[in-house]
Design an enzyme around this catalytic site. Structure first.
Site, short mmCIF file in Angstrom:
data_model
loop_
_atom_site.label_atom_id
_atom_site.label_comp_id
_atom_site.label_asym_id
_atom_site.label_seq_id
_atom_site.Cartn_x
_atom_site.Cartn_y
_atom_site.Cartn_z
N ASN A 21 40.52 35.51 38.56
CA ASN A 21 41.44 35.96 39.61
C ASN A 21 41.53 34.96 40.77
O ASN A 21 42.63 34.59 41.20
CB ASN A 21 41.01 37.34 40.11
CG ASN A 21 41.82 37.79 41.29
OD1 ASN A 21 41.38 37.69 42.44
ND2 ASN A 21 43.02 38.26 41.05
N GLN A 70 28.54 39.60 52.32
CA GLN A 70 29.74 40.41 52.61
C GLN A 70 29.73 40.95 54.04
O GLN A 70 30.79 41.10 54.65
CB GLN A 70 29.77 41.57 51.60
CG GLN A 70 31.12 42.25 51.46
CD GLN A 70 32.06 41.51 50.53
OE1 GLN A 70 31.67 41.04 49.50
NE2 GLN A 70 33.33 41.42 50.92
N LYS A 108 28.15 45.96 48.17
CA LYS A 108 28.47 45.29 46.90
C LYS A 108 27.88 46.12 45.78
O LYS A 108 26.96 46.91 46.01
CB LYS A 108 27.86 43.88 46.88
CG LYS A 108 28.48 42.93 45.87
CD LYS A 108 29.80 42.33 46.34
CE LYS A 108 30.50 41.60 45.25
NZ LYS A 108 31.67 40.86 45.73
N SER A 162 42.22 43.79 51.14
CA SER A 162 41.69 45.11 50.76
C SER A 162 41.71 46.04 51.96
O SER A 162 42.05 47.22 51.84
CB SER A 162 40.26 44.98 50.23
OG SER A 162 40.26 44.69 48.85
N GLY A 197 37.23 44.97 43.23
CA GLY A 197 36.86 44.18 42.06
C GLY A 197 36.02 42.97 42.43
O GLY A 197 35.81 42.65 43.59
N ASP A 198 35.50 42.32 41.41
CA ASP A 198 34.79 41.03 41.54
C ASP A 198 34.77 40.50 40.10
O ASP A 198 35.60 40.91 39.26
CB ASP A 198 33.38 41.24 42.12
CG ASP A 198 32.70 39.91 42.48
OD1 ASP A 198 33.04 39.34 43.51
OD2 ASP A 198 31.83 39.43 41.72
N THR A 240 42.74 36.44 47.48
CA THR A 240 41.56 35.57 47.64
C THR A 240 41.95 34.11 47.38
O THR A 240 41.59 33.21 48.17
CB THR A 240 40.41 36.01 46.72
OG1 THR A 240 40.23 37.42 46.85
CG2 THR A 240 39.12 35.29 47.06
P1 NAP Z 1 36.87 36.68 37.38
O1 NAP Z 1 38.30 37.01 37.50
O2 NAP Z 1 36.00 37.52 36.53
O3 NAP Z 1 36.76 35.15 36.96
C1 NAP Z 1 35.55 34.46 36.94
C2 NAP Z 1 35.83 33.12 36.33
O4 NAP Z 1 34.70 32.28 36.47
C3 NAP Z 1 36.12 33.19 34.83
O5 NAP Z 1 37.06 32.23 34.52
C4 NAP Z 1 34.76 32.88 34.21
O6 NAP Z 1 34.82 32.37 32.89
C5 NAP Z 1 34.34 31.80 35.15
N1 NAP Z 1 32.91 31.53 35.12
C6 NAP Z 1 31.88 32.38 35.14
N2 NAP Z 1 30.73 31.70 35.12
C7 NAP Z 1 31.07 30.38 35.10
C8 NAP Z 1 30.35 29.18 35.10
N3 NAP Z 1 29.03 29.18 35.09
N4 NAP Z 1 31.04 28.02 35.13
C9 NAP Z 1 32.39 28.01 35.13
N5 NAP Z 1 33.11 29.12 35.11
C10 NAP Z 1 32.46 30.28 35.10
O7 NAP Z 1 36.17 36.70 38.83
P2 NAP Z 1 36.84 36.36 40.23
O8 NAP Z 1 37.25 37.66 40.86
O9 NAP Z 1 37.83 35.26 40.11
O10 NAP Z 1 35.56 35.87 41.05
C11 NAP Z 1 35.15 34.52 41.07
C12 NAP Z 1 34.24 34.26 42.25
O11 NAP Z 1 34.93 34.57 43.47
C13 NAP Z 1 32.96 35.11 42.31
O12 NAP Z 1 31.95 34.36 42.92
C14 NAP Z 1 33.35 36.27 43.21
O13 NAP Z 1 32.22 36.90 43.78
C15 NAP Z 1 34.20 35.54 44.23
N6 NAP Z 1 35.14 36.36 45.00
C16 NAP Z 1 36.09 37.09 44.37
C17 NAP Z 1 36.99 37.83 45.13
C18 NAP Z 1 38.11 38.61 44.52
O14 NAP Z 1 38.94 39.15 45.25
N7 NAP Z 1 38.22 38.70 43.21
C19 NAP Z 1 36.89 37.83 46.54
C20 NAP Z 1 35.91 37.04 47.14
C21 NAP Z 1 35.06 36.31 46.37
P3 NAP Z 1 34.75 33.32 31.60
O15 NAP Z 1 36.16 33.76 31.39
O16 NAP Z 1 34.20 32.45 30.56
O17 NAP Z 1 33.82 34.45 31.96
#
Ligand code: NAP
Length: 458
Positions: free
Chosen positions: A253, A123, A138, A390, A177-178, A222
């Site tokens: 997300n 980050q 984080k 953000s 969030g994350d 994102t």
């Molecule tokens: P999220 O809304 O909680 O979604 C995570 C997704 O990944 C869910 O569909 C989850 O499935 C799935 N998942 C988890 N483990 C998995 C695996 N081993 N194989 C396939 N799918 C899997 O989280 P998110 O905010 O989208 O974040 C996703 C990634 O982007 C993370 O690495 C996070 O650090 C990064 N990120 C997020 C943001 C942001 O603004 N949100 C910004 C920068 C980076 P289930 O429903 O089964 O749990």
């Protein structure tokens, strides 16, 4: 020490890098994800140290890998059956050289010190790349939101904030969030913070609901940002995303809004997944169904295939990389794309891999993509749109203004363009043309390192 001379050879610099990296591993031998993130940065910035020995003189590497502060705390809460549960909460305040700590909160059973530190470390450089005045942080907890009732989620968030509130503030540390933390959780945490502090400080959290200080386009930022970045990569090749077959892992997300923007620009998104498995719909997936299942009802992606018989569902999420595609976007979690999956993608003719998730590709996968001349977009650049918006949310909060969706989206597009250009230029300046991992790491690192030097040894 010989490294303080003006003429460092590549070997001397490598010795310095190795000695710091060994110390990192010796101090915290069980933090594999953190070691992996440090390794990638150290490898990328070696040419910077060769050309600019003063970074070694100021011992920037050893300083930058040590968090300014790491907080762990007990999070007790009562479940719906009246049982007392206990989780462990974390916040790493990694680096404040260019602004208040900024970075999301992750609620997932896999969360531990190593994962929080790797995310916080990444980050730092991502935030610097956005061009916004934000430091790196984080946090999260080893709490599993899956299957919990709304009441349980609320009580957990309130207990978590009971302690976190002692450490954050609009000018100190601003979480978002994350994985496992979306608008619902941010709402509960914001309510609790307000109650503890007896003060409405909108800028203390981002990703808030629109009714109480959230920014339009933060939810989309994102995923949209990742596609804007891919658009820049393609532009440079004289190509566009229209008509390309795209595979996007996850259905959270980041994935949902990457799918939305890719489709809007004419791509054919043929697969997505969750932690249980993946769906493949060769005619293009139906995003409304994915949103309904995952955003609204919090159900499993397997149910998609029951609604759309044209799609197939396969157990096991990693199989998604066996689907032939032009563009692959890992948007789920760390290390979801390993060397074997990378080999399959390359054999099947993938042209672009861009990381929507944080550190989704293992080191051997990245090496293979680079060797095979696949255009590779690293996470710290590709997914920086979320934290960039953000920061725009913080700006709107402090000026008590609310911008339109179009205004925020326009700024996001410009930020992603700038991140791409700065990464390309930094890679060229250090003789790594086309290597965006090196470029993004170098551009982020030099900014933070220079600010650290100007502020003295603190
Ligand atoms: P999220 O809304 O909680 O979604 C995570 C997704 O990944 C869910 O569909 C989850 O499935 C799935 N998942 C988890 N483990 C998995 C695996 N081993 N194989 C396939 N799918 C899997 O989280 P998110 O905010 O989208 O974040 C996703 C990634 O982007 C993370 O690495 C996070 O650090 C990064 N990120 C997020 C943001 C942001 O603004 N949100 C910004 C920068 C980076 P289930 O429903 O089964 O749990």
């Amino acid at each position: 020490m010989s490294l303080l001379t003006e003429t460092n050879t590549s070997v001397e610099v490598q010795n310095y890098i190795d000695s710091v990296f060994n110390k990192v591993k010796e101090k915290d031998p069980n933090q594999e994800e953190f070691h992996q993130a440090v390794y990638v940065i150290f490898k990328s910035i070696k040419p910077v140290l060769v050309k600019n020995p003063h970074y070694i003189h100021h011992n920037i590497l050893e300083r930058i890998v040590e968090p300014e502060r790491l907080i762990t705390f007990r999070v007790p809460w009562v479940d719906d059956q009246g049982n007392i549960q206990v989780n462990r909460g974390y916040r790493v305040q990694f680096n404040s050289a260019i602004g208040p700590y900024k970075g999301g909160l992750r609620f997932h059973p896999s969360v531990n010190t190593s994962i929080i530190k790797f995310l916080g470390f990444e980050q730092i450089f991502k935030n610097a790349l956005t061009g916004q005045p934000i430091g790196g942080g984080k946090g999260g907890a080893d709490f599993d939101p899956k299957g919990k009732s709304d009441g349980e989620i609320m009580r957990f968030c309130q207990s978590y904030m009971m302690e976190l509130a002692n450490h954050i503030g609009p000018d100190t540390d601003v979480p978002a969030g994350d994985i496992g933390v979306g608008a619902r959780e941010i709402g509960y945490m914001f309510g609790q913070y307000k109650k503890i502090k007896r003060s409405f400080e909108a800028g203390v959290l981002t990703g808030k609901g629109l009714l109480y200080g959230g920014s339009l386009a933060r939810k989309e930022a994102t995923g949209y940002g990742a596609i804007y970045f891919v658009k820049e990569m393609l532009n440079d090749q004289g190509q566009s995303i229209a008509g390309k077959n795209v595979v996007i892992s996850g259905s959270g997300n980041v994935s949902i809004y990457a799918i939305e923007k890719a489709m809007e620009l004419g791509a054919n998104v043929i697969a997505c997944s969750d932690s249980g498995g993946y769906i493949y719909d060769p005619d293009g997936i139906n995003l409304d169904t994915v949103k309904q299942l995952k955003e609204v009802q919090r159900r499993r992606i397997s149910e998609y295939a029951l609604i759309h018989p044209s799609a197939t569902y396969m157990e096991g999420s990693s199989g998604i990389w066996s689907i032939p595609c032009d563009i692959a976007l890992p948007c789920a979690t760390q290390n979801e794309l390993d060397g074997k999956a990378a080999k399959t993608l390359v054999e099947n003719g993938v042209k672009i891999v861009a990381e929507g998730a944080n550190m989704p590709s293992t080191a051997d996968a990245i090496a293979l993509f680079l060797e095979s001349n696949i255009l590779f977009g690293p996470a710290k650049a590709v997914n920086a749109g979320g934290v960039a918006v953000s920061a725009l949310e913080m700006g709107q909060n402090s000026s008590r203004m609310a911008w339109t969706f179009e205004e925020v989206d326009k700024k996001l597009q410009q930020i992603m363009k700038d991140i791409y250009q700065n990464s390309v230029q930094a890679a060229e300046a250090y003789h790594k043309p086309g290597n965006l991992i090196s470029g993004a790491s170098i551009a982020g690192f030099t900014k933070v390192a220079d600010a650290m030097i100007e502020q003295g040894v603190i």
